[in-house]
Design a protein around this motif. Sequence first.
Motif, PDB file in Angstrom:
ATOM      1  N   SER A 106       0.869  -1.075  -0.296  1.00  0.00           N
ATOM      2  CA  SER A 106       0.035  -0.224   0.030  1.00  0.00           C
ATOM      3  C   SER A 106       0.864   1.147  -0.002  1.00  0.00           C
ATOM      4  CB  SER A 106      -0.837   0.026   1.075  1.00  0.00           C
ATOM      5  OG  SER A 106      -1.697  -1.291   1.262  1.00  0.00           O
ATOM      6  N   LYS A 107       0.371   2.335  -0.691  1.00  0.00           N
ATOM      7  CA  LYS A 107       1.093   3.410  -0.653  1.00  0.00           C
ATOM      8  C   LYS A 107       0.365   4.933  -0.865  1.00  0.00           C
ATOM      9  CE  LYS A 107       2.024   3.096  -5.522  1.00  0.00           C
ATOM     10  NZ  LYS A 107       3.254   2.785  -6.762  1.00  0.00           N
ATOM     11  N   ASN A 108       0.834   5.842  -0.126  1.00  0.00           N
ATOM     12  CA  ASN A 108       0.097   7.326  -0.584  1.00  0.00           C
ATOM     13  C   ASN A 108      -1.161   7.288   0.386  1.00  0.00           C
ATOM     14  OD1 ASN A 108       2.462   8.049  -2.019  1.00  0.00           O
ATOM     15  ND2 ASN A 108       1.254   7.263  -3.923  1.00  0.00           N
ATOM     16  N   ASN A 109      -1.252   6.657   1.518  1.00  0.00           N
ATOM     17  CA  ASN A 109      -2.402   6.619   2.317  1.00  0.00           C
ATOM     18  C   ASN A 109      -2.081   7.584   3.455  1.00  0.00           C
ATOM     19  OD1 ASN A 109      -4.267   4.583   0.594  1.00  0.00           O
ATOM     20  ND2 ASN A 109      -2.317   3.420   1.138  1.00  0.00           N
ATOM     21  N   ILE A 110      -3.116   8.016   4.328  1.00  0.00           N
ATOM     22  CA  ILE A 110      -3.354   8.626   5.406  1.00  0.00           C
ATOM     23  C   ILE A 110      -4.321   7.758   6.326  1.00  0.00           C
ATOM     24  CG2 ILE A 110      -4.995  10.566   4.748  1.00  0.00           C
ATOM     25  CD1 ILE A 110      -3.347  11.896   7.134  1.00  0.00           C
ATOM     26  N   ILE A 111      -3.948   7.324   7.316  1.00  0.00           N
ATOM     27  CA  ILE A 111      -4.783   6.664   8.273  1.00  0.00           C
ATOM     28  C   ILE A 111      -4.828   7.058   9.926  1.00  0.00           C
ATOM     29  CG2 ILE A 111      -4.990   4.015   9.146  1.00  0.00           C
ATOM     30  CD1 ILE A 111      -2.993   3.276   6.612  1.00  0.00           C
ATOM     31  N   ARG A 112      -6.075   7.082  10.177  1.00  0.00           N
ATOM     32  CA  ARG A 112      -6.333   7.753  11.787  1.00  0.00           C
ATOM     33  C   ARG A 112      -7.274   6.962  12.178  1.00  0.00           C
ATOM     34  NH1 ARG A 112      -7.786  10.377  16.253  1.00  0.00           N
ATOM     35  NH2 ARG A 112      -6.488  12.151  16.799  1.00  0.00           N
ATOM     36  N   LEU A 113      -7.111   5.962  13.008  1.00  0.00           N
ATOM     37  CA  LEU A 113      -8.057   5.152  13.566  1.00  0.00           C
ATOM     38  C   LEU A 113      -8.414   5.402  15.175  1.00  0.00           C
ATOM     39  CD1 LEU A 113      -6.887   1.787  12.226  1.00  0.00           C
ATOM     40  CD2 LEU A 113      -8.585   3.222  11.281  1.00  0.00           C
ATOM     41  N   ASN A 114      -9.511   4.801  15.474  1.00  0.00           N
ATOM     42  CA  ASN A 114      -9.791   4.944  17.323  1.00  0.00           C
ATOM     43  C   ASN A 114      -8.756   4.301  18.063  1.00  0.00           C
ATOM     44  OD1 ASN A 114     -12.261   6.457  17.085  1.00  0.00           O
ATOM     45  ND2 ASN A 114     -13.455   4.549  16.708  1.00  0.00           N
ATOM     46  N   ASN A 115      -8.331   4.733  19.148  1.00  0.00           N
ATOM     47  CA  ASN A 115      -7.447   4.173  20.007  1.00  0.00           C
ATOM     48  C   ASN A 115      -7.919   2.655  20.374  1.00  0.00           C
ATOM     49  OD1 ASN A 115      -5.766   6.266  20.163  1.00  0.00           O
ATOM     50  ND2 ASN A 115      -6.811   6.970  22.024  1.00  0.00           N
ATOM     51  N   GLY A 116      -7.026   1.682  20.451  1.00  0.00           N
ATOM     52  CA  GLY A 116      -7.322   0.461  20.768  1.00  0.00           C
ATOM     53  C   GLY A 116      -7.819  -0.486  19.587  1.00  0.00           C
ATOM     54  N   ARG A 117      -7.882   0.118  18.367  1.00  0.00           N
ATOM     55  CA  ARG A 117      -8.418  -0.673  17.190  1.00  0.00           C
ATOM     56  C   ARG A 117      -6.844  -0.782  16.432  1.00  0.00           C
ATOM     57  NH1 ARG A 117     -13.779  -1.513  16.177  1.00  0.00           N
ATOM     58  NH2 ARG A 117     -14.306   0.465  16.226  1.00  0.00           N
ATOM     59  N   LEU A 118      -7.186  -2.352  15.817  1.00  0.00           N
ATOM     60  CA  LEU A 118      -6.032  -2.495  15.160  1.00  0.00           C
ATOM     61  C   LEU A 118      -6.507  -2.711  13.417  1.00  0.00           C
ATOM     62  CD1 LEU A 118      -3.423  -3.932  14.295  1.00  0.00           C
ATOM     63  CD2 LEU A 118      -4.346  -6.306  14.884  1.00  0.00           C
ATOM     64  N   ALA A 119      -5.865  -2.237  12.439  1.00  0.00           N
ATOM     65  CA  ALA A 119      -6.325  -2.401  11.302  1.00  0.00           C
ATOM     66  C   ALA A 119      -5.339  -3.072  10.484  1.00  0.00           C
ATOM     67  CB  ALA A 119      -6.358  -0.927  10.693  1.00  0.00           C
ATOM     68  N   VAL A 120      -5.535  -3.997   9.626  1.00  0.00           N
ATOM     69  CA  VAL A 120      -4.735  -4.897   8.587  1.00  0.00           C
ATOM     70  C   VAL A 120      -5.261  -4.353   7.355  1.00  0.00           C
ATOM     71  CG1 VAL A 120      -4.045  -7.007   7.856  1.00  0.00           C
ATOM     72  CG2 VAL A 120      -4.545  -6.502  10.262  1.00  0.00           C
ATOM     73  N   ILE A 121      -4.153  -3.567   6.609  1.00  0.00           N
ATOM     74  CA  ILE A 121      -4.477  -3.050   5.171  1.00  0.00           C
ATOM     75  C   ILE A 121      -3.517  -3.673   4.241  1.00  0.00           C
ATOM     76  CG2 ILE A 121      -4.564  -0.948   4.055  1.00  0.00           C
ATOM     77  CD1 ILE A 121      -5.218   0.421   6.634  1.00  0.00           C
ATOM     78  N   ASP A 122      -4.051  -4.091   2.884  1.00  0.00           N
ATOM     79  CA  ASP A 122      -3.205  -4.653   2.037  1.00  0.00           C
ATOM     80  C   ASP A 122      -3.725  -4.157   0.699  1.00  0.00           C
ATOM     81  OD1 ASP A 122      -1.981  -6.070   0.169  1.00  0.00           O
ATOM     82  OD2 ASP A 122      -1.859  -7.969   1.440  1.00  0.00           O
ATOM     83  N   GLY A 123      -3.020  -3.638  -0.331  1.00  0.00           N
ATOM     84  CA  GLY A 123      -3.207  -3.251  -1.562  1.00  0.00           C
ATOM     85  C   GLY A 123      -4.064  -1.906  -1.712  1.00  0.00           C
ATOM     86  N   LEU A 124      -3.939  -1.126  -0.934  1.00  0.00           N
ATOM     87  CA  LEU A 124      -4.469   0.157  -1.021  1.00  0.00           C
ATOM     88  C   LEU A 124      -3.386   1.439  -1.300  1.00  0.00           C
ATOM     89  CD1 LEU A 124      -7.496   0.964  -0.093  1.00  0.00           C
ATOM     90  CD2 LEU A 124      -6.552   1.874   2.107  1.00  0.00           C
ATOM     91  N   GLU A 125      -4.024   2.288  -2.245  1.00  0.00           N
ATOM     92  CA  GLU A 125      -3.141   3.417  -2.828  1.00  0.00           C
ATOM     93  C   GLU A 125      -4.064   4.518  -3.024  1.00  0.00           C
ATOM     94  OE1 GLU A 125      -0.716   4.778  -6.682  1.00  0.00           O
ATOM     95  OE2 GLU A 125      -1.371   2.539  -6.610  1.00  0.00           O
ATOM     96  N   GLY A 126      -3.519   5.647  -2.210  1.00  0.00           N
ATOM     97  CA  GLY A 126      -4.016   6.976  -2.478  1.00  0.00           C
ATOM     98  C   GLY A 126      -5.455   7.176  -1.598  1.00  0.00           C
TER      99      GLY A 126
END
Length: 363
Positions: free
Chosen positions: A305-325
Motif C-alpha cells: 500500500s502507498k500514499n495513504n493517510i490512516i487515523r483510527l480509534n484508540n485500541g483498534r487494529l487495522a490490517v491493510i493490503d493493496g490500498l493506494e491514495g
Amino acid sequence: MTKNSNNYCVILAGGKGRRLWPVSKEKFPKQFVDFFSEGRTQLQQTYDRFLRFIPQENIFINTSKEYLDLVREQLPEVPDDNIMAEPIHRNTAPSVAWATHRIGKLNPKANIVVSPSDQSILNSETFQRNILEGLEFVAQNNHLLTMGVRPTRPEVGYGYIQEGEYSGTDEIFKVKAFTEKPDEKFANMFVESREWYWNTGLFLANVQCLTACLKECLPVVFRNFDESVKNFTIEEETAFVNQHFPSYPNLSIDYGVLEKSDNVYVMKCDFGWADLGTWHGIYEVKSRGDGDNVIVNSDVLIENSKNNIIRLNNGRLAVIDGLEGFIVAEKDNVLLICKKENSSALIRKYVNEVRLKKGEEFV
C-alpha cells in the motif's frame, strides 16, 4: 524581544471542522483536537505561535457560544474580554467585524493580523519575521495584506491569489485576482503558471483601513451601535452583538472583502505552511513511512500500500493490503474510506448526505 503594543492578533476558532470529518465533528471540531498527540491542540499551538511576538493582552479569540467552554478550558490565560463568542454561526466577515470594532475602540492605531486556528507552520522564525514585516507594511499603508505561499499541488479545496504589480516593498505585490476553491482544471493551470499562490487565510490591516473595508460589505450594525452608545462597555457591546448578530449575512472575509477590493496586496512567504483543516494538508505535513503512508496515532499492519493517510480509534487494529491514495479515518461511530484526491469536496458531500439520511449524531 520588545513587543509592539500596537500589534494585535485575532484567532478565528469558531469553525465546525467539517473537512476533517469524521475525526473532527461539530460538537468537538478540529481546532480543539490534539490531532498528533503533541500535548497541545491546534488552537493552543496557534496561540503559542503568536504569543512569541504579540503582547498577550492583544491576542483575541473569536469562537461560537457552543465552543466557549472549550476555549476557556484550553486557554485559561486568555481574559474573558478577549474571547468573543458569537450567538450563532456566521462566516468570517462578521467575526472579523466584531473583533475589529472591539480592538478599534481599545487602540485606534492598532495593526491586526487575523489567523485561522488550524494551520501548520514549519519555520516559526520565518513566520514571525514575515508577520512582523506585514504588520509594519499595513501600519504605513492603508492596504489589506494577505500571506500567500507557492502551491505544491492542484488542491481544489484552497483559495488562490494571483500576483500582480510589485509594491516596491519586500516580497509584497498587488493582488491581480482571487479564486476560491477552483475546479481541478483551473487548479492545475494555476500551479503550472507560477503566478498563483495559495491563500493561507492569514491577512493583515490597520484597524482604520479594515473598518472602512468592512463597511462596504456588511450592514450598518456597529455604526448604529456607535451612534447610540458613545462610550460602551464590553458587556454592552456583547449584549448588542447577541441581539443583532443574526442580521449579518453568512459571508466570508475572502469573498466579502478581499475579492471585492482593489486595495489588496499579497506577501509571498516561505514559512512552511499547511492547512491542517484538510486530510491532504495533514498528509503533506506529516512524516511518511514505508510506501509514503502517513499513519496518525494508529495501530496498523500495512502491506503493498502507498500514499495513504490512516487515523483510527484508540485500541483498534487495522490490517491493510493493496490500498493506494486513500483516507482511512475513524472516530466513534463513523468510519470513512475515500480517495485522498479531491477529498475536500467529497467530504463536504458526504457530511451533507449523512446528516440527511442518518441524522446529527454522525456529524
